[in-house]
Design a protein around this motif. Structure first.
Motif, PDB file in Angstrom:
ATOM      1  N   LYS A  86     -16.615   3.937 -18.286  1.00 13.40           N
ATOM      2  CA  LYS A  86     -17.624   3.065 -17.668  1.00 13.40           C
ATOM      3  C   LYS A  86     -17.018   2.155 -16.600  1.00 13.40           C
ATOM      4  CE  LYS A  86     -20.168   5.267 -20.298  1.00 13.40           C
ATOM      5  NZ  LYS A  86     -20.515   6.597 -19.760  1.00 13.40           N
ATOM      6  N   ILE A  87     -15.770   1.741 -16.785  1.00 12.75           N
ATOM      7  CA  ILE A  87     -15.093   0.941 -15.755  1.00 12.75           C
ATOM      8  C   ILE A  87     -14.997   1.745 -14.455  1.00 12.75           C
ATOM      9  CG2 ILE A  87     -12.843   0.034 -15.047  1.00 12.75           C
ATOM     10  CD1 ILE A  87     -12.461  -1.061 -17.808  1.00 12.75           C
ATOM     11  N   LEU A  88     -14.619   3.012 -14.574  1.00 11.86           N
ATOM     12  CA  LEU A  88     -14.488   3.844 -13.375  1.00 11.86           C
ATOM     13  C   LEU A  88     -15.832   4.065 -12.696  1.00 11.86           C
ATOM     14  CD1 LEU A  88     -11.826   6.582 -14.226  1.00 11.86           C
ATOM     15  CD2 LEU A  88     -11.540   4.368 -13.143  1.00 11.86           C
ATOM     16  N   HIS A  89     -16.886   4.254 -13.467  1.00 13.54           N
ATOM     17  CA  HIS A  89     -18.205   4.447 -12.865  1.00 13.54           C
ATOM     18  C   HIS A  89     -18.715   3.154 -12.214  1.00 13.54           C
ATOM     19  CE1 HIS A  89     -19.485   8.558 -13.737  1.00 13.54           C
ATOM     20  NE2 HIS A  89     -18.764   8.483 -14.840  1.00 13.54           N
ATOM     21  N   THR A  90     -18.414   2.009 -12.819  1.00  9.00           N
ATOM     22  CA  THR A  90     -18.780   0.733 -12.198  1.00  9.00           C
ATOM     23  C   THR A  90     -18.027   0.553 -10.882  1.00  9.00           C
ATOM     24  OG1 THR A  90     -19.081  -0.230 -14.402  1.00  9.00           O
ATOM     25  CG2 THR A  90     -18.937  -1.761 -12.547  1.00  9.00           C
ATOM     26  N   THR A  91     -16.741   0.886 -10.911  1.00 12.54           N
ATOM     27  CA  THR A  91     -15.912   0.784  -9.705  1.00 12.54           C
ATOM     28  C   THR A  91     -16.417   1.714  -8.613  1.00 12.54           C
ATOM     29  OG1 THR A  91     -13.999   0.306 -11.111  1.00 12.54           O
ATOM     30  CG2 THR A  91     -13.553   0.901  -8.830  1.00 12.54           C
ATOM     31  N   SER A  92     -16.837   2.914  -9.006  1.00  7.19           N
ATOM     32  CA  SER A  92     -17.342   3.859  -8.004  1.00  7.19           C
ATOM     33  C   SER A  92     -18.617   3.325  -7.350  1.00  7.19           C
ATOM     34  CB  SER A  92     -17.621   5.221  -8.652  1.00  7.19           C
ATOM     35  OG  SER A  92     -18.729   5.159  -9.527  1.00  7.19           O
ATOM     36  N   GLY A  93     -19.476   2.669  -8.136  1.00  2.30           N
ATOM     37  CA  GLY A  93     -20.682   2.063  -7.565  1.00  2.30           C
ATOM     38  C   GLY A  93     -20.347   0.998  -6.538  1.00  2.30           C
ATOM     39  N   ILE A  94     -19.344   0.192  -6.848  1.00  7.98           N
ATOM     40  CA  ILE A  94     -18.895  -0.850  -5.914  1.00  7.98           C
ATOM     41  C   ILE A  94     -18.327  -0.237  -4.638  1.00  7.98           C
ATOM     42  CG2 ILE A  94     -17.162  -2.671  -5.587  1.00  7.98           C
ATOM     43  CD1 ILE A  94     -17.480  -3.299  -8.596  1.00  7.98           C
ATOM     44  N   ALA A  95     -17.426   0.748  -4.809  1.00 13.64           N
ATOM     45  CA  ALA A  95     -16.753   1.354  -3.653  1.00 13.64           C
ATOM     46  C   ALA A  95     -17.727   2.110  -2.749  1.00 13.64           C
ATOM     47  CB  ALA A  95     -15.659   2.300  -4.144  1.00 13.64           C
ATOM     48  N   LEU A  96     -18.652   2.837  -3.353  1.00 14.00           N
ATOM     49  CA  LEU A  96     -19.607   3.614  -2.543  1.00 14.00           C
ATOM     50  C   LEU A  96     -20.563   2.715  -1.774  1.00 14.00           C
ATOM     51  CD1 LEU A  96     -20.428   6.512  -5.039  1.00 14.00           C
ATOM     52  CD2 LEU A  96     -19.065   6.646  -2.937  1.00 14.00           C
ATOM     53  N   THR A  97     -20.908   1.563  -2.340  1.00 14.09           N
ATOM     54  CA  THR A  97     -21.776   0.627  -1.628  1.00 14.09           C
ATOM     55  C   THR A  97     -21.041   0.019  -0.431  1.00 14.09           C
ATOM     56  OG1 THR A  97     -22.821   0.094  -3.746  1.00 14.09           O
ATOM     57  CG2 THR A  97     -23.305  -1.360  -1.900  1.00 14.09           C
ATOM     58  N   ILE A  98     -19.773  -0.323  -0.627  1.00  8.72           N
ATOM     59  CA  ILE A  98     -18.960  -0.814   0.491  1.00  8.72           C
ATOM     60  C   ILE A  98     -18.874   0.249   1.581  1.00  8.72           C
ATOM     61  CG2 ILE A  98     -16.618  -1.471   1.184  1.00  8.72           C
ATOM     62  CD1 ILE A  98     -16.314  -2.800  -1.556  1.00  8.72           C
ATOM     63  N   PHE A  99     -18.725   1.504   1.157  1.00  6.94           N
ATOM     64  CA  PHE A  99     -18.679   2.606   2.121  1.00  6.94           C
ATOM     65  C   PHE A  99     -19.998   2.714   2.873  1.00  6.94           C
ATOM     66  CE2 PHE A  99     -18.864   7.211   3.198  1.00  6.94           C
ATOM     67  CZ  PHE A  99     -17.782   7.236   4.055  1.00  6.94           C
ATOM     68  N   VAL A 145       0.839  -1.201   0.000  1.00  9.35           N
ATOM     69  CA  VAL A 145       0.000   0.000   0.000  1.00  9.35           C
ATOM     70  C   VAL A 145       0.873   1.250   0.000  1.00  9.35           C
ATOM     71  CG1 VAL A 145      -1.720   1.310   1.297  1.00  9.35           C
ATOM     72  CG2 VAL A 145      -1.895  -1.168   1.181  1.00  9.35           C
ATOM     73  N   LYS A 146       1.934   1.233   0.797  1.00  8.29           N
ATOM     74  CA  LYS A 146       2.835   2.390   0.869  1.00  8.29           C
ATOM     75  C   LYS A 146       3.533   2.620  -0.471  1.00  8.29           C
ATOM     76  CE  LYS A 146       3.628   1.668   5.810  1.00  8.29           C
ATOM     77  NZ  LYS A 146       4.618   1.306   6.856  1.00  8.29           N
ATOM     78  N   VAL A 149      -5.778   0.698  -1.926  1.00 15.56           N
ATOM     79  CA  VAL A 149      -5.123   0.608  -3.240  1.00 15.56           C
ATOM     80  C   VAL A 149      -6.111   0.963  -4.349  1.00 15.56           C
ATOM     81  CG1 VAL A 149      -4.054  -0.966  -4.905  1.00 15.56           C
ATOM     82  CG2 VAL A 149      -3.406  -1.068  -2.488  1.00 15.56           C
ATOM     83  N   GLY A 150      -7.332   0.431  -4.254  1.00 11.75           N
ATOM     84  CA  GLY A 150      -8.345   0.728  -5.258  1.00 11.75           C
ATOM     85  C   GLY A 150      -8.661   2.214  -5.331  1.00 11.75           C
TER      86      GLY A 150
END
Length: 285
Positions: free
Chosen positions: A110-123, A17-18, A83-84
């Motif tokens: 579209k990959i970035l928007h799909t990823t944002s949907g995943i990350a925001l739901t986890i949040f 991560v660092k 990392v994501g």
């Protein structure tokens, strides 16, 4: 004793991560330096280059939000989320906005928007988890309500982002919603005149919904079956080692238990070393 058990979350960070943090932040700084040099060499493009510098500054500020959450609020962020998030920030602000990869690849957008949907739901799941661990705001919700809240939370933020894009395009004549089209696009799809921006916005919302739906279903199953899959990607608040280890054992996250035990040993060793150095310094003085 209390000071000894207080967690310094930087010891929970994986070395990888660092490395990701320093590499991508270094690339952003190099991009900023390149824009400054471009202003000196070509002053006629100063407005565009200032915009690039501004985007780089925002990216650097966002890069350091996880550090603020860890040091000030004792919030543990799983390595895969860290990392994501770092990769996402770099891809959006540098590759997408500065190098205009958005203009050349709809797939990238579209990959970035799909990823944002995943990350925001986890949040969203993490928000409920953090509230449940606060004795003053305990929420007893069924797995379905937790999943439904996280799903709605993600889509609400996705909608706010589209509103932000519209405002930026309207005030600064940018092209975040792809309303500005080339003559080639008009010739190829004359029947879509006036719908390019609308289609871009709707596709963004659709792929974000797909990503959010997948995580919501997985999260619901995880909560219903008491599986530890969700716990490995959720934010948590760690104050002292004993409580954090106990919580990790309760949810069956053995990997986190091992990480906490290892981090506790490292932190204790460093604290002993610092105390020994202070004693030696006093003797010399």
């Amino acid at each position: 004793m209390k000071e000894k058990n207080e967690i310094k979350l930087i010891y929970l960070d994986h070395r990888g991560v660092k490395w990701v943090y320093f590499i991508f932040q270094g690339l952003i700084v190099l991009t900023m330096i390149g824009s400054i040099i471009s202003i000196i060499i070509n002053p006629h493009d100063i407005e565009n280059q200032i915009s690039h510098i501004f985007l780089c500054v925002i990216a650097i500020l966002l890069f350091n939000i996880p550090l603020l959450l860890k040091t000030k609020y004792k919030v543990y962020i799983p390595r895969i989320i860290q990392v994501g998030a770092l990769i996402f920030i770099y891809c959006h602000f540098v590759l997408g906005e500065i190098f205009r990869l958005y203009d050349y690849s709809m797939f990238f957008d579209k990959i970035l928007h799909t990823t944002s949907g995943i990350a925001l739901t986890i949040f969203g799941f993490s928000v409920i988890n953090l509230l449940n661990r606060n004795s003053q705001t305990y929420l007893k919700l069924t797995p379905f309500l937790v999943a439904f809240f996280s799903f709605c939370f993600s889509l609400a933020l996705a909608l706010l982002w589209e509103v932000f894009e519209f405002v930026v395009d309207s005030l600064f004549e940018e092209n975040m919603q792809r309303w500005q089209v080339t003559q080639e696009q008009l010739d190829a799809k004359a029947y879509d005149l006036g719908r390019f921006g609308l289609k871009d916005t709707m596709y963004d919302m659709i792929v974000a919904t797909i990503g959010s739906t997948i995580v919501s279903i997985v999260g619901y199953i995880s909560l219903k079956t008491k599986n530890d899959i969700l716990n490995r990607v959720m934010f948590r608040r760690f104050v002292d080692f004993e409580q954090a280890i106990e919580d990790a054992k309760k949810v069956g996250d053995e990997r986190m238990v091992k990480t906490l035990l290892r981090a506790r040993d490292i932190q204790n060793q460093r604290m002993k070393s610092q105390k020994a150095k202070k004693k030696e310094a006093k003797k010399i003085a």
